[in-house]
Design a protein around this motif. Structure first.
Motif, mmCIF file in Angstrom:
data_model
loop_
_atom_site.group_PDB
_atom_site.id
_atom_site.type_symbol
_atom_site.label_atom_id
_atom_site.label_comp_id
_atom_site.label_asym_id
_atom_site.label_seq_id
_atom_site.Cartn_x
_atom_site.Cartn_y
_atom_site.Cartn_z
ATOM 1 N N GLN A 163 -53.359 -99.899 1.466
ATOM 2 C CA GLN A 163 -53.553 -101.155 0.675
ATOM 3 C C GLN A 163 -54.953 -101.580 0.638
ATOM 4 N N ALA A 164 -55.807 -101.582 1.687
ATOM 5 C CA ALA A 164 -57.238 -101.883 1.644
ATOM 6 C C ALA A 164 -57.968 -101.354 0.842
ATOM 7 N N ALA A 165 -57.723 -99.977 0.925
ATOM 8 C CA ALA A 165 -58.771 -99.143 -0.044
ATOM 9 C C ALA A 165 -58.536 -99.246 -1.535
ATOM 10 N N LEU A 166 -57.394 -99.507 -1.934
ATOM 11 C CA LEU A 166 -56.967 -99.694 -3.334
ATOM 12 C C LEU A 166 -57.940 -100.239 -4.161
ATOM 13 N N PRO A 167 -58.543 -101.489 -3.948
ATOM 14 C CA PRO A 167 -59.662 -102.164 -4.684
ATOM 15 C C PRO A 167 -60.615 -101.124 -4.748
ATOM 16 N N HIS A 168 -60.937 -100.685 -3.801
ATOM 17 C CA HIS A 168 -62.497 -99.830 -3.923
ATOM 18 C C HIS A 168 -62.302 -98.466 -4.824
ATOM 19 N N MET A 169 -60.946 -97.895 -4.676
ATOM 20 C CA MET A 169 -60.826 -96.635 -5.269
ATOM 21 C C MET A 169 -60.251 -97.175 -6.875
ATOM 22 N N ARG A 170 -59.829 -98.361 -7.212
ATOM 23 C CA ARG A 170 -59.773 -98.715 -8.574
ATOM 24 C C ARG A 170 -60.926 -98.768 -9.338
ATOM 25 N N ARG A 171 -61.853 -99.583 -8.643
ATOM 26 C CA ARG A 171 -63.262 -100.178 -9.166
ATOM 27 C C ARG A 171 -64.039 -98.570 -9.546
ATOM 28 N N ARG A 172 -63.751 -97.455 -8.619
ATOM 29 C CA ARG A 172 -64.252 -96.160 -8.756
ATOM 30 C C ARG A 172 -63.765 -95.258 -9.767
ATOM 31 N N GLY A 173 -62.607 -95.663 -10.352
ATOM 32 C CA GLY A 173 -61.746 -94.948 -11.476
ATOM 33 C C GLY A 173 -60.691 -94.286 -10.847
ATOM 34 N N GLY A 174 -60.417 -94.330 -9.595
ATOM 35 C CA GLY A 174 -59.373 -93.654 -8.864
ATOM 36 C C GLY A 174 -59.622 -92.830 -7.769
ATOM 37 N N GLY A 175 -58.804 -92.109 -7.173
ATOM 38 C CA GLY A 175 -58.805 -91.627 -5.692
ATOM 39 C C GLY A 175 -57.874 -90.424 -5.520
ATOM 40 N N SER A 176 -58.121 -90.101 -4.249
ATOM 41 C CA SER A 176 -57.194 -89.127 -3.664
ATOM 42 C C SER A 176 -56.857 -89.728 -2.231
ATOM 43 N N ILE A 177 -55.417 -89.765 -1.955
ATOM 44 C CA ILE A 177 -54.752 -90.325 -0.615
ATOM 45 C C ILE A 177 -54.247 -88.833 -0.109
ATOM 46 N N ILE A 178 -54.673 -88.790 1.278
ATOM 47 C CA ILE A 178 -53.989 -87.309 1.890
ATOM 48 C C ILE A 178 -53.473 -87.868 3.172
ATOM 49 N N ASN A 179 -52.345 -87.824 3.208
ATOM 50 C CA ASN A 179 -51.553 -88.111 4.493
ATOM 51 C C ASN A 179 -51.031 -86.950 5.475
ATOM 52 N N ILE A 180 -51.615 -86.849 6.696
ATOM 53 C CA ILE A 180 -51.002 -85.789 7.568
ATOM 54 C C ILE A 180 -49.830 -86.020 8.025
ATOM 55 N N GLY A 181 -48.825 -85.321 7.511
ATOM 56 C CA GLY A 181 -47.395 -85.289 8.136
ATOM 57 C C GLY A 181 -47.280 -84.224 9.228
ATOM 58 N N SER A 182 -46.155 -83.529 9.283
ATOM 59 C CA SER A 182 -46.020 -82.446 10.318
ATOM 60 C C SER A 182 -44.577 -81.676 9.763
ATOM 61 N N ILE A 183 -44.581 -80.403 10.204
ATOM 62 C CA ILE A 183 -43.144 -79.755 10.020
ATOM 63 C C ILE A 183 -42.216 -80.416 10.905
ATOM 64 N N GLU A 184 -42.616 -81.232 11.830
ATOM 65 C CA GLU A 184 -41.595 -81.990 12.580
ATOM 66 C C GLU A 184 -41.231 -83.397 11.675
ATOM 67 N N GLY A 185 -41.526 -83.367 10.402
ATOM 68 C CA GLY A 185 -41.057 -84.626 9.710
ATOM 69 C C GLY A 185 -39.665 -83.572 8.682
ATOM 70 N N LEU A 186 -39.637 -82.407 9.074
ATOM 71 C CA LEU A 186 -38.835 -81.600 8.256
ATOM 72 C C LEU A 186 -37.841 -81.016 9.251
ATOM 73 N N ALA A 187 -38.204 -80.850 10.649
ATOM 74 C CA ALA A 187 -37.259 -80.261 11.544
ATOM 75 C C ALA A 187 -37.870 -80.939 12.613
ATOM 76 N N ALA A 188 -37.082 -80.377 13.875
ATOM 77 C CA ALA A 188 -37.295 -81.329 15.224
ATOM 78 C C ALA A 188 -37.318 -80.246 16.164
#
Length: 252
Positions: free
Chosen positions: A116-141
């Motif tokens: 949310q905080a980064a959005l205005p800055h990305m929009r001003r620069r014409g776009g961006g990339s967000i990379i979230n680090i999940g886990s195989i434990e988001g798929l199994a346990a």
């Protein structure tokens, strides 16, 4: 260089997976703000393209403060990597409310409000990339990881939703779901086993790739997701586990 002229913010970037991402980003020409609870080590602190921002992401005010400090120092934000996270092992009957709340605050709430905080800055620069680090434990346990698995499954779901909502702003969002990645913590765990050498060999046998992952393996994929070369890739959770979850276990 794939990230020349790009400005990145990486949470938890001083060690482990985050360190692998930061080092690869810098090698590819990015300027990087590293957000974490502790100070940077001397190697990162002295790097002209790295800014350390020390804060606790469980604090509700930390995400906006970190983003504004990074953007103010470098002039904007093109790439956000939500890597920082915590984990504890508890049986379901022993999970405490304060533990749950802190894990969700760091693993799930902070990533959303960093976006949310980064959005205005990305929009001003014409776009961006967000990379979230999940886990195989988001798929199994693994046992006693109910809270951690819930937080990582939430990250995967949030990734899809962000891709849908932000595509019109030319902002892509993807997640990496790592498996076993070598770190000081994982090495200490193997060393604590009754037969560390046998434990290491058994771990390797779980992986069709014949080895466990390294932080730079995650960094290499993060570079691709952050670069313009992945411009048509969004809303995906990419499993990076050396084939571990693709291999069916045998009962012997």
């Amino acid at each position: 260089m794939q990230l020349a002229g790009k400005i990145a913010l990486v949470t938890g970037g001083g060690q482990g997976i985050g360190r692998g991402i930061v080092e690869r980003f810098v090698e590819e020409g990015a300027q990087v703000a590293v957000v974490q609870r502790g100070p940077l080590d001397s190697a990162l602190e002295q790097h002209q393209d790295v800014l350390g921002i020390q804060t606790d992401l469980s604090d509700p005010t930390a995400p906006s403060m970190a983003v504004e400090q990074a953007a103010g120092h470098f002039g904007g934000i093109d790439i956000l990597v939500n890597n920082a996270g915590i984990m504890f092992e508890r049986s379901v009957s022993r999970i405490r409310l304060d533990e749950w709340d802190r894990m969700i605050a760091v693993n799930l709430r902070a990533p959303l409000f960093l976006v949310q905080a980064a959005l205005p800055h990305m929009r001003r620069r014409g776009g961006g990339s967000i990379i979230n680090i999940g886990s195989i434990e988001g798929l199994a346990a693994n046992p006693c990881h109910t809270a951690y698995c819930a937080s990582k499954a939430g990250i995967h779901g949030m990734t899809r939703a962000l891709a849908v909502d932000l595509g019109g702003d030319n902002i892509r969002c993807n997640a990496i779901a790592p498996g076993w990645i070598a770190s000081e913590l994982s090495e200490n765990y193997l060393a604590s086993q009754p037969d560390p050498a046998a434990a290491r060999e058994a771990l390797k046998r779980l992986h069709p790739a014949g080895r466990v992952g390294n932080p730079t393996d995650v960094g290499d994929l993060a570079v691709y997701l952050a670069s313009d070369r992945s411009g048509f890739l969004t809303g995906e959770t990419i499993v990076l586990d050396g084939g571990r979850t693709a291999k069916l276990p045998l009962p012997f």
